[in-house]
Design a protein around this motif. Structure first.
Motif, PDB file in Angstrom:
ATOM      1  N   SER A  91      53.350 -10.226  -5.621  1.00 45.50           N
ATOM      2  CA  SER A  91      52.592 -11.149  -4.773  1.00 45.50           C
ATOM      3  C   SER A  91      51.801 -10.404  -3.702  1.00 45.50           C
ATOM      4  N   ARG A  92      52.195  -9.196  -3.366  1.00 43.37           N
ATOM      5  CA  ARG A  92      51.501  -8.407  -2.344  1.00 43.37           C
ATOM      6  C   ARG A  92      50.392  -7.535  -2.917  1.00 43.37           C
ATOM      7  N   LEU A  93      50.296  -7.458  -4.216  1.00 41.91           N
ATOM      8  CA  LEU A  93      49.274  -6.640  -4.859  1.00 41.91           C
ATOM      9  C   LEU A  93      47.997  -7.451  -5.074  1.00 41.91           C
ATOM     10  N   PRO A  94      46.875  -6.736  -5.308  1.00 46.26           N
ATOM     11  CA  PRO A  94      45.657  -7.481  -5.643  1.00 46.26           C
ATOM     12  C   PRO A  94      45.819  -8.200  -6.977  1.00 46.26           C
ATOM     13  N   LYS A  95      44.927  -9.169  -7.217  1.00 41.93           N
ATOM     14  CA  LYS A  95      45.036  -9.984  -8.438  1.00 41.93           C
ATOM     15  C   LYS A  95      44.908  -9.146  -9.705  1.00 41.93           C
ATOM     16  N   ARG A  96      44.069  -8.142  -9.686  1.00 39.90           N
ATOM     17  CA  ARG A  96      43.824  -7.346 -10.889  1.00 39.90           C
ATOM     18  C   ARG A  96      44.150  -5.876 -10.625  1.00 39.90           C
ATOM     19  N   ASN A 112      57.478 -12.629 -22.403  1.00 41.57           N
ATOM     20  CA  ASN A 112      56.797 -13.716 -21.684  1.00 41.57           C
ATOM     21  C   ASN A 112      57.341 -13.882 -20.267  1.00 41.57           C
ATOM     22  N   GLU A 113      58.625 -13.677 -20.077  1.00 39.90           N
ATOM     23  CA  GLU A 113      59.237 -13.844 -18.765  1.00 39.90           C
ATOM     24  C   GLU A 113      59.153 -12.576 -17.923  1.00 39.90           C
ATOM     25  N   LEU A 114      59.064 -11.425 -18.571  1.00 44.26           N
ATOM     26  CA  LEU A 114      59.151 -10.167 -17.839  1.00 44.26           C
ATOM     27  C   LEU A 114      57.798  -9.610 -17.400  1.00 44.26           C
ATOM     28  N   ALA A 115      56.775  -9.776 -18.201  1.00 46.02           N
ATOM     29  CA  ALA A 115      55.478  -9.170 -17.906  1.00 46.02           C
ATOM     30  C   ALA A 115      54.847  -9.852 -16.703  1.00 46.02           C
ATOM     31  N   THR A 116      54.483  -9.047 -15.691  1.00 43.54           N
ATOM     32  CA  THR A 116      53.866  -9.615 -14.493  1.00 43.54           C
ATOM     33  C   THR A 116      52.546  -8.947 -14.146  1.00 43.54           C
ATOM     34  N   ILE A 117      52.401  -7.654 -14.386  1.00 46.95           N
ATOM     35  CA  ILE A 117      51.149  -7.004 -13.997  1.00 46.95           C
ATOM     36  C   ILE A 117      50.108  -7.049 -15.105  1.00 46.95           C
ATOM     37  N   VAL A 118      50.551  -7.324 -16.329  1.00 51.49           N
ATOM     38  CA  VAL A 118      49.642  -7.481 -17.463  1.00 51.49           C
ATOM     39  C   VAL A 118      50.104  -8.724 -18.220  1.00 51.49           C
ATOM     40  N   HIS A 119      49.156  -9.515 -18.690  1.00 50.61           N
ATOM     41  CA  HIS A 119      49.511 -10.728 -19.432  1.00 50.61           C
ATOM     42  C   HIS A 119      50.227 -10.334 -20.725  1.00 50.61           C
ATOM     43  N   PRO A 120      51.274 -11.074 -21.117  1.00 54.90           N
ATOM     44  CA  PRO A 120      52.026 -10.739 -22.335  1.00 54.90           C
ATOM     45  C   PRO A 120      51.143 -10.638 -23.585  1.00 54.90           C
ATOM     46  N   SER A 121      50.144 -11.504 -23.698  1.00 55.87           N
ATOM     47  CA  SER A 121      49.274 -11.437 -24.878  1.00 55.87           C
ATOM     48  C   SER A 121      48.469 -10.137 -24.899  1.00 55.87           C
ATOM     49  N   ILE A 162      49.559  -7.215 -23.708  1.00 53.74           N
ATOM     50  CA  ILE A 162      50.490  -6.169 -24.149  1.00 53.74           C
ATOM     51  C   ILE A 162      50.696  -6.265 -25.662  1.00 53.74           C
ATOM     52  N   ARG A 163      50.821  -7.482 -26.182  1.00 55.34           N
ATOM     53  CA  ARG A 163      50.980  -7.640 -27.634  1.00 55.34           C
ATOM     54  C   ARG A 163      49.749  -7.117 -28.380  1.00 55.34           C
ATOM     55  N   ARG A 164      48.554  -7.364 -27.824  1.00 59.50           N
ATOM     56  CA  ARG A 164      47.336  -6.854 -28.445  1.00 59.50           C
ATOM     57  C   ARG A 164      47.332  -5.325 -28.444  1.00 59.50           C
ATOM     58  N   TRP A 165      47.745  -4.738 -27.325  1.00 58.07           N
ATOM     59  CA  TRP A 165      47.822  -3.276 -27.254  1.00 58.07           C
ATOM     60  C   TRP A 165      48.788  -2.740 -28.312  1.00 58.07           C
ATOM     61  N   ILE A 166      49.912  -3.418 -28.486  1.00 59.35           N
ATOM     62  CA  ILE A 166      50.901  -2.973 -29.483  1.00 59.35           C
ATOM     63  C   ILE A 166      50.300  -3.058 -30.887  1.00 59.35           C
ATOM     64  N   ARG A 167      49.608  -4.162 -31.181  1.00 56.73           N
ATOM     65  CA  ARG A 167      48.955  -4.301 -32.502  1.00 56.73           C
ATOM     66  C   ARG A 167      47.912  -3.215 -32.715  1.00 56.73           C
ATOM     67  N   GLU A 168      47.103  -2.955 -31.697  1.00 53.38           N
ATOM     68  CA  GLU A 168      46.064  -1.934 -31.818  1.00 53.38           C
ATOM     69  C   GLU A 168      46.672  -0.559 -32.038  1.00 53.38           C
ATOM     70  N   GLU A 169      47.759  -0.289 -31.317  1.00 50.14           N
ATOM     71  CA  GLU A 169      48.389   1.025 -31.471  1.00 50.14           C
ATOM     72  C   GLU A 169      49.025   1.183 -32.845  1.00 50.14           C
ATOM     73  N   SER A 170      49.648   0.112 -33.341  1.00 53.04           N
ATOM     74  CA  SER A 170      50.284   0.216 -34.657  1.00 53.04           C
ATOM     75  C   SER A 170      49.233   0.262 -35.765  1.00 53.04           C
ATOM     76  N   GLY A 171      48.039  -0.252 -35.495  1.00 49.70           N
ATOM     77  CA  GLY A 171      46.966  -0.217 -36.487  1.00 49.70           C
ATOM     78  C   GLY A 171      46.332   1.154 -36.625  1.00 49.70           C
ATOM     79  N   LYS A 172      46.481   1.971 -35.591  1.00 40.14           N
ATOM     80  CA  LYS A 172      45.914   3.321 -35.653  1.00 40.14           C
ATOM     81  C   LYS A 172      46.705   4.153 -36.651  1.00 40.14           C
ATOM     82  N   LYS A 173      45.983   4.845 -37.491  1.00 34.83           N
ATOM     83  CA  LYS A 173      46.645   5.751 -38.422  1.00 34.83           C
ATOM     84  C   LYS A 173      46.299   7.168 -38.017  1.00 34.83           C
TER      85      LYS A 173
END
Length: 147
Positions: A57-62, A85-94, A96-107
Motif C-alpha cells: 500500500s505504500r508503494l507506487p501503483k506500478r 491468485n491470493e499471493l501475487a500483489t506486485i504483479v497481476h496473477p495473469s 505471471i501466468r503469461r510469463w510462465i507460458r512464454e518461458e516454457s514456450g522458449k526452446k
C-alpha cells in the motif's frame, strides 16, 4: 492333554506387541507434530501476507521489475497453482501466468553442426565476380594458386 504355552515357546511375542504399541504411539505423535507445524506455518503465512499488504500500500501503483526479479517470481510462482491468485500483489496473477507460458514456450536452440553459412554479402560478391568473368581470368599478375 493340552500343552500350556510358556514364554519360552514365543520369546519375542511381548516385544512384537510392544513394537506395535510403540508404532501406534509414534504415528500419533508425528500426526500431532505435523498438525501443529501446519498451523504454525499457516500463522506465519498469514502474518507475511498482512505485512506484504501494508508494504504494498505504500508503494507506487506500478513497479518496474528487472529481468532477474521477473525470473525469480516465475521460479517461485510456477508450482503455486490457484494460490497464486491470493499471493501475487506486485504483479497481476495473469501476468505471471503469461510469463510462465512464454518461458516454457522458449526452446533452447541447439548449436548448428558443420561449417557456418557463407555471409550473404560475400555470396553476392562471388556471384558478381563470376558474372564479370573475373574468376575465369585467374588472379592478377598471373600468380598460380588461390588468390
Amino acid at each position: 492333554m493340552q500343552k500350556v504355552r510358556s514364554d519360552r515357546d514365543f520369546p519375542y511375542e511381548n516385544s512384537i506387541i510392544a513394537m506395535a504399541s510403540f508404532r501406534n504411539v509414534y504415528t500419533s505423535l508425528m500426526l500431532v507434530i505435523a498438525k501443529s507445524t501446519d498451523k504454525e506455518l499457516a500463522r506465519q503465512v498469514s502474518y507475511l501476507k498482512a505485512e506484504n499488504q501494508i508494504l504494498r500500500s505504500r508503494l507506487p501503483k506500478r513497479l518496474s521489475l528487472t529481468l532477474r526479479e521477473k525470473n525469480r517470481l516465475i521460479r517461485f510462482a510456477r508450482n503455486l497453482g490457484s494460490a497464486l491468485n491470493e499471493l501475487a500483489t506486485i504483479v497481476h496473477p495473469s501476468t505471471i501466468r503469461r510469463w510462465i507460458r512464454e518461458e516454457s514456450g522458449k526452446k533452447k536452440q541447439k548449436p548448428k553442426k558443420g561449417r557456418p553459412r557463407t555471409a550473404a554479402d560475400i555470396e553476392k560478391l562471388i556471384l558478381k565476380l563470376a558474372c564479370h568473368g573475373a574468376l575465369e581470368k585467374g588472379p592478377p599478375g598471373g600468380a598460380s594458386g588461390p588468390f
